[in-house]
Enzyme design. Structure first.
Site, PDB file in Angstrom:
ATOM      1  N   ASN A 195      49.951  -5.174 -20.808  1.00  0.00           N
ATOM      2  CA  ASN A 195      51.046  -4.157 -20.249  1.00  0.00           C
ATOM      3  C   ASN A 195      50.816  -3.969 -19.487  1.00  0.00           C
ATOM      4  O   ASN A 195      51.949  -4.387 -18.416  1.00  0.00           O
ATOM      5  CB  ASN A 195      51.134  -2.429 -20.699  1.00  0.00           C
ATOM      6  CG  ASN A 195      51.774  -1.407 -20.655  1.00  0.00           C
ATOM      7  OD1 ASN A 195      52.361  -1.607 -19.534  1.00  0.00           O
ATOM      8  ND2 ASN A 195      52.427  -0.695 -20.980  1.00  0.00           N
TER       9      ASN A 195
ATOM     10  N   ASP B  30      38.624   1.213 -19.212  1.00  0.00           N
ATOM     11  CA  ASP B  30      37.923   1.032 -20.874  1.00  0.00           C
ATOM     12  C   ASP B  30      36.737   2.325 -20.732  1.00  0.00           C
ATOM     13  O   ASP B  30      36.778   2.882 -21.491  1.00  0.00           O
ATOM     14  CB  ASP B  30      37.996   0.070 -21.288  1.00  0.00           C
ATOM     15  CG  ASP B  30      38.946  -0.727 -21.004  1.00  0.00           C
ATOM     16  OD1 ASP B  30      40.101  -0.516 -20.393  1.00  0.00           O
ATOM     17  OD2 ASP B  30      38.426  -2.067 -21.854  1.00  0.00           O
TER      18      ASP B  30
ATOM     19  N   TYR C 101      31.630  -3.532 -15.832  1.00  0.00           N
ATOM     20  CA  TYR C 101      32.400  -3.404 -15.992  1.00  0.00           C
ATOM     21  C   TYR C 101      33.970  -2.195 -15.295  1.00  0.00           C
ATOM     22  O   TYR C 101      33.954  -2.467 -13.602  1.00  0.00           O
ATOM     23  CB  TYR C 101      33.082  -2.580 -17.764  1.00  0.00           C
ATOM     24  CG  TYR C 101      34.468  -3.832 -18.546  1.00  0.00           C
ATOM     25  CD1 TYR C 101      35.572  -4.573 -18.003  1.00  0.00           C
ATOM     26  CD2 TYR C 101      34.438  -2.615 -19.683  1.00  0.00           C
ATOM     27  CE1 TYR C 101      36.042  -5.067 -18.867  1.00  0.00           C
ATOM     28  CE2 TYR C 101      35.868  -3.545 -20.441  1.00  0.00           C
ATOM     29  CZ  TYR C 101      36.678  -4.421 -20.074  1.00  0.00           C
ATOM     30  OH  TYR C 101      37.138  -4.871 -20.440  1.00  0.00           O
TER      31      TYR C 101
ATOM     32  N   GLU D  88      37.633 -11.826 -12.520  1.00  0.00           N
ATOM     33  CA  GLU D  88      38.170 -10.676 -13.502  1.00  0.00           C
ATOM     34  C   GLU D  88      37.962  -8.838 -12.387  1.00  0.00           C
ATOM     35  O   GLU D  88      38.495  -7.879 -12.393  1.00  0.00           O
ATOM     36  CB  GLU D  88      37.605 -10.132 -15.031  1.00  0.00           C
ATOM     37  CG  GLU D  88      38.042  -8.636 -15.686  1.00  0.00           C
ATOM     38  CD  GLU D  88      38.332  -8.428 -16.933  1.00  0.00           C
ATOM     39  OE1 GLU D  88      37.249  -9.295 -17.162  1.00  0.00           O
ATOM     40  OE2 GLU D  88      38.591  -7.879 -17.793  1.00  0.00           O
TER      41      GLU D  88
HETATM   42  C1  GLC Z   1      40.132  -4.734 -19.801  1.00  0.00           C
HETATM   43  C2  GLC Z   1      40.684  -3.607 -18.489  1.00  0.00           C
HETATM   44  C3  GLC Z   1      42.562  -3.290 -18.455  1.00  0.00           C
HETATM   45  C4  GLC Z   1      42.871  -4.625 -19.064  1.00  0.00           C
HETATM   46  C5  GLC Z   1      42.959  -5.571 -19.754  1.00  0.00           C
HETATM   47  C6  GLC Z   1      43.344  -6.861 -19.877  1.00  0.00           C
HETATM   48  O1  GLC Z   1      40.530  -3.447 -21.247  1.00  0.00           O
HETATM   49  O2  GLC Z   1      40.282  -2.384 -18.687  1.00  0.00           O
HETATM   50  O3  GLC Z   1      42.414  -1.919 -17.969  1.00  0.00           O
HETATM   51  O4  GLC Z   1      44.421  -4.304 -18.735  1.00  0.00           O
HETATM   52  O5  GLC Z   1      41.458  -5.501 -19.776  1.00  0.00           O
HETATM   53  O6  GLC Z   1      43.148  -7.191 -18.958  1.00  0.00           O
END
Ligand code: GLC
Length: 431
Positions: free
Chosen positions: A36, A165, A350, A394
């Site tokens: 999203n 997360d 993370y 990332e």
């Molecule tokens: C992880 C991140 C989240 C992101 C997803 C896809 O779950 O914490 O914020 O949208 O990866 O990149």
């Protein structure tokens, strides 16, 4: 200049490789579906390359909005076994499978950006008209289902909804989430990325326990909030929603939809007032509130700096800028996702320390809007420095700039294009 052009050329390549036609995946392998807020923020970068394609990114996401107004956090367009939990675990029964939870609502903000900057006015008007009622319905859904007592602020029911997360913010509330009864599973994320950069197994069990609980309740959003042992009011999440409400109101005004404008302005005003209840003078930032206990969560994360993105009082934004300066004395690269002086800070795990460029972008945009130009510029410089040193990761280690997690990340590449365009003053961007 030559370096910048090369960076944009490489960013384009990353986006092209992750483009699936009508949507992008965050990165092949680790995240093979549509996410999203990744998609919405990616649209900002895409717009500099191809406006029509940028609008399509958002339109595709909203084609999978639920009847009750929720926009899910993942759309499983095509089968892929590279990710867990996949559609069969979510079991939401959607025509095109989706997850059953949501994510930070940046769409209102993004629609305004695309609309205000569009060169193709006819296309922008058509797409904004199409999206306006949908984004409005999503906002309505939030205040109906996630603010059941009418406090003005919404709760996340799963850490994945926050977009951050495994933040320290959730640790305490997570203690109340049981792990018994979680069906046996095999993680896939640790096969694509270094396990030391990812959430722990104990956290994963709880992510899945919550998922199973919600699935057992038939994904009925009228029941989920009160039934969840995890209900946290995240200032960052709420700030994004507030900004999106205000920005949607601006687009609605331009399109003559005065009822949509009025509704969204009222939501933003009410929520902004309620947000003040999350301010911590001691930390110089906002904090989460655990809705189950009613207590503020003593965790200084980037979620509490994100309210700079909403129209918080000037003195709050100024104080947030000072807090970031303080953090910068302990971290070479901005903005760490957690206070680097907190013993719980982990520079490579993370959301417990690393820098995320999308968050940098949102904070910098807000600080700039609040007149904190220097702090905003410093964040943008740090972001470009990280990109130049370590590519489209990332996320990044704020102490060393090391690339962490997945590589060739779509939204990181999109931020590179957006930040550089902003710096050159193309398309009236904010930074
Ligand atoms: C992880 C991140 C989240 C992101 C997803 C896809 O779950 O914490 O914020 O949208 O990866 O990149």
């Amino acid at each position: 200049m030559a370096g910048e052009e090369a960076l944009v050329a490489r960013a384009r390549e990353v986006i092209r490789a992750n483009d699936r036609g009508a949507y992008t995946v965050p990165t092949g392998g680790l995240y093979p579906f549509q996410w999203n807020w990744d998609s919405c923020l990616t649209a900002l970068g895409l717009a500099h390359l191809d406006e029509e394609r940028a609008w399509t990114e958002v339109v595709t996401l909203f084609a999978h909005q639920w009847e009750d107004g929720m926009v899910p956090h993942i759309v499983f367009h095509e089968p892929s076994d590279g990710y867990f939990p996949g559609p069969e675990v979510w079991g939401t029964g959607r025509p095109t499978p989706t997850s059953g939870i949501t994510q930070p609502p940046v769409a209102g903000f993004v629609v305004r950006k695309l609309f205000d900057r569009a060169e193709d006015r006819e296309l922008a008007t058509a797409r904004a008209r199409e999206l306006l009622p949908k984004v409005d319905a999503w906002h309505e859904w939030f205040y109906r289902h996630r603010d059941r007592a009418g406090e003005g602020l919404v709760a996340v029911l799963h850490p994945w909804e926050s977009g951050r997360d495994n933040s320290v913010d959730w640790d305490e509330a997570f203690e109340r989430v049981p792990t018994a009864g979680v069906a046996p599973y095999t993680r896939r994320d640790t096969q694509h990325a270094d396990p030391a950069h990812r959430p722990t197994h104990a956290q994963y069990d709880r992510y899945l326990w919550l998922l199973q609980r919600f699935r057992d309740l038939g994904w009925d959003n009228a029941r989920l909030h009160d039934a969840s042992p995890f209900r946290v009011v995240d200032p960052g999440f709420n700030a994004i929603l507030i900004r999106s409400c205000a920005d949607l109101a601006s687009v609605a005004d331009a399109l003559g939809a005065s009822d949509v404008a009025a509704r969204n302005r009222a939501r933003a005003a009410r929520a902004l007032a309620a947000l003040e209840g999350l301010w911590s003078e001691a930390h110089g930032q906002y904090l989460c509130r655990d809705r189950t206990t009613g207590a503020l969560v003593d965790s200084a994360s980037v979620g509490g700096l994100l309210p700079a993105f909403a129209a918080v009082p000037r003195e709050r934004a100024a104080r947030i800028a000072r807090t970031i300066e303080r953090w910068a004395r302990h971290a070479a690269y901005l903005v760490p996702s957690h206070d680097p002086t907190d013993p719980r800070f982990e520079p490579q795990r993370y959301w417990r320390g690393p820098v995320w460029l999308v968050v940098n972008y949102l904070i910098a945009d807000g600080l700039r809007g609040a007149g904190e130009e220097d702090a905003a510029a410093r964040i943008v410089d740090s972001s470009l420095d990280l990109l130049a040193r370590s590519g489209f990761a990332e996320y990044y280690d704020p102490l060393t700039a090391e690339a962490c997690g997945g590589r060739s990340f779509t939204w990181t590449a999109a931020m590179a294009i957006e930040l550089l365009a902003a710096r050159r003053g193309v398309g009236r961007p904010p930074l």
